[in-house]
Design an enzyme around this catalytic site. Structure first.
Site, PDB file in Angstrom:
ATOM      1  N   ALA A 214     -16.794  -2.152 -34.682  1.00 35.36           N
ATOM      2  CA  ALA A 214     -16.210  -3.422 -34.253  1.00 35.36           C
ATOM      3  C   ALA A 214     -17.318  -4.411 -33.926  1.00 35.36           C
ATOM      4  O   ALA A 214     -18.477  -4.025 -33.762  1.00 35.36           O
ATOM      5  CB  ALA A 214     -15.342  -3.203 -33.017  1.00 35.36           C
ATOM      6  N   ASN A 215     -16.940  -5.689 -33.844  1.00 27.64           N
ATOM      7  CA  ASN A 215     -17.860  -6.703 -33.312  1.00 27.64           C
ATOM      8  C   ASN A 215     -17.587  -6.849 -31.821  1.00 27.64           C
ATOM      9  O   ASN A 215     -16.476  -6.579 -31.371  1.00 27.64           O
ATOM     10  CB  ASN A 215     -17.586  -8.056 -33.954  1.00 27.64           C
ATOM     11  CG  ASN A 215     -18.106  -8.138 -35.375  1.00 27.64           C
ATOM     12  OD1 ASN A 215     -18.437  -7.129 -35.975  1.00 27.64           O
ATOM     13  ND2 ASN A 215     -18.170  -9.343 -35.883  1.00 27.64           N
ATOM     14  N   ARG A 216     -18.570  -7.312 -31.109  1.00 28.46           N
ATOM     15  CA  ARG A 216     -18.350  -7.635 -29.702  1.00 28.46           C
ATOM     16  C   ARG A 216     -17.514  -8.913 -29.627  1.00 28.46           C
ATOM     17  O   ARG A 216     -17.895  -9.922 -30.218  1.00 28.46           O
ATOM     18  CB  ARG A 216     -19.678  -7.999 -29.042  1.00 28.46           C
ATOM     19  CG  ARG A 216     -20.417  -6.860 -28.482  1.00 28.46           C
ATOM     20  CD  ARG A 216     -21.624  -7.413 -27.758  1.00 28.46           C
ATOM     21  NE  ARG A 216     -22.698  -6.442 -27.760  1.00 28.46           N
ATOM     22  CZ  ARG A 216     -22.717  -5.366 -26.992  1.00 28.46           C
ATOM     23  NH1 ARG A 216     -21.733  -5.117 -26.147  1.00 28.46           N
ATOM     24  NH2 ARG A 216     -23.728  -4.534 -27.060  1.00 28.46           N
TER      25      ARG A 216
END
Ligand code: C5P
Length: 406
Positions: A214-216
């Site tokens: 995931a991305n932050r």
């Protein structure tokens, strides 16, 4: 409690129309909220209300003539156009709107409106046929392009026993629109009847049933934009990846996990008038998702083959049919923010990029404040001060409403 218009100075231009009598009530309401009010009356206005009444209620002499020796010696039309925080035109007649749109300077009111650099709010009021006439609608579009804010007209019974849009907005509505304009927010109900689509949060791309990449992203900025659009009266669909935030009030939320599901939800939510892509979508996903948890073993860590995710922003911005008229992207960068944003706007085909520096030192990631730049299709760059994400959202929605001609 501080009053919403404390220390604000308002120049009220009263136009000539039957609704001018309501401007006297408007003066009282502005003063009740802490504003100092100075009035300019057109010749037409004086057929309905007197300078004496406007002056008595505002507590300052009302101004009427461009070439009045006493007026010019006292303050002068250029100082009138400067010494305030905002100009309100109420009622704004069809003729007043035409003169403003045409840049006329043939009386004190028109000259002040041409000479001023202050924010202007107009409250149109006229016969319904005059309001609906293409000439008035053309002038309205020109004034909006010039950055003039508009409140009303309301729909209802008119003095001539006709019904339709043309009634002056109520004084409290004009005050609310003025407060919103001064705070850089969209006026309440400015986006009424519009559908705004927002993506927010990260996406989770499963590796196996317990792991993902995931991305932050906290989703704070995207959720704030959805909330601000709803506050401005829009119907809002928020397509959100996994976040821990509560759903914004009055917003239809569609929860998704992956980029592919986000794209499908966005496409299902179309058509939209404005689409804002604030989600931090994972660019890649594991090429093969295994149905079973991958076990640690003597063979060492497993390889992770990735495949590209669909670019949701680019897909929607480049749609041949059903592209929302206004498509906005975000660009979170850690370097060369403007250059990257300019390249991105061209690559993705969107109309506007909201770019921000997310290098660790800025504390933007997961924080409550944001420093953004607005980059236009023509390469123009506007830098905003560091603001709460809620305030960035309100200002952005006000800007989008103006760009959408709302
Ligand atoms: O290319 P980059 O990820 O930097 O672009 C950011 C913009 O594109 C954001 O508006 C983001 O929401 C959108 N985006 C998207 N789908 C992707 C990647 C990014 O909608 N797969």
């Amino acid at each position: 409690m501080t009053l919403p218009l404390a220390n604000r100075r308002v120049l009220l231009v009263i136009g000539g129309g039957i609704a001018a009598y309501k401007s006297l009530d408007l003066i009282r309401r502005l003063r009740e909220r802490g504003a100092a009010v100075r009035c300019v009356l057109t010749k037409g206005a004086q057929s309905f209300v007197t300078p004496l009444a406007a002056g008595a209620l505002s507590g300052e002499r009302a101004h009427t003539d461009l070439f009045d020796r006493e007026d010019e010696a006292d303050i002068g039309h250029i100082r009138l156009a400067r010494q305030a925080d905002a100009v309100v035109v109420a009622p704004a007649t069809a003729n007043m709107m035409a003169r403003m749109a045409g840049g006329h300077a043939d009386d004190l009111a028109a000259t002040v409106l041409l000479a001023t650099t202050l924010p202007i709010l107009i409250a149109p009021a006229m016969n319904v046929r005059m309001w609906l006439h293409p000439a008035t609608q053309r002038n309205l579009a020109l004034l909006r392009q010039d950055g003039v804010a508009v409140v009303g007209p309301n729909i209802g019974a008119m003095a001539e026993a006709e019904t339709g849009p043309g009634r002056l907005a109520e004084p409290q509505e004009i005050v609310a629109a003025l407060v919103a304009m001064l705070e850089g927010r969209a006026a309440p109900a400015q986006l009424a009847g519009r559908h705004v689509l927002v993506t927010s949060g990260p996406t989770h791309e499963p590796i196996d049933p317990v792991r993902y990449i995931a991305n932050r992203s906290s989703g704070k900025q995207g959720h704030a934009i959805a909330a601000a659009a709803a506050e401005a009266g829009a119907r809002v669909t928020l397509v959100s990846g996994p976040v821990t935030l509560p759903d914004p009030a009055g917003v239809a939320v569609v929860r998704v996990e992956t980029a592919r599901a986000m794209l499908a939800a966005v496409e299902a939510a179309l058509p939209a008038d404005i689409a804002v892509f604030a989600a931090a979508v994972a660019d890649w996903r594991p090429a093969a998702e295994t149905g079973e948890k991958i076990k640690k073993g003597p063979g060492g860590p497993p390889g992770l083959a990735l495949t590209e995710n669909p670019d949701i922003l680019a897909t929607i911005a480049q749609r041949a049919a059903g592209r929302p008229p206004l498509v906005v992207g975000f660009a979170a960068e850690t370097q060369a923010v403007v250059d990257n944003a300019r390249a991105k706007i061209a690559r993705k085909g969107c109309d506007l990029i909201v770019a921000n520096d997310v290098s660790a030192a800025t504390g933007v990631m997961g924080g409550d404040r944001n420093t953004v730049l607005l980059v236009g299709r023509d390469g123009s760059v506007e830098t905003w001060p560091t603001l709460d994400k809620d305030e960035v959202a309100r200002r952005l929605v006000a800007r989008l409403a103006a760009l959408a001609g709302a």
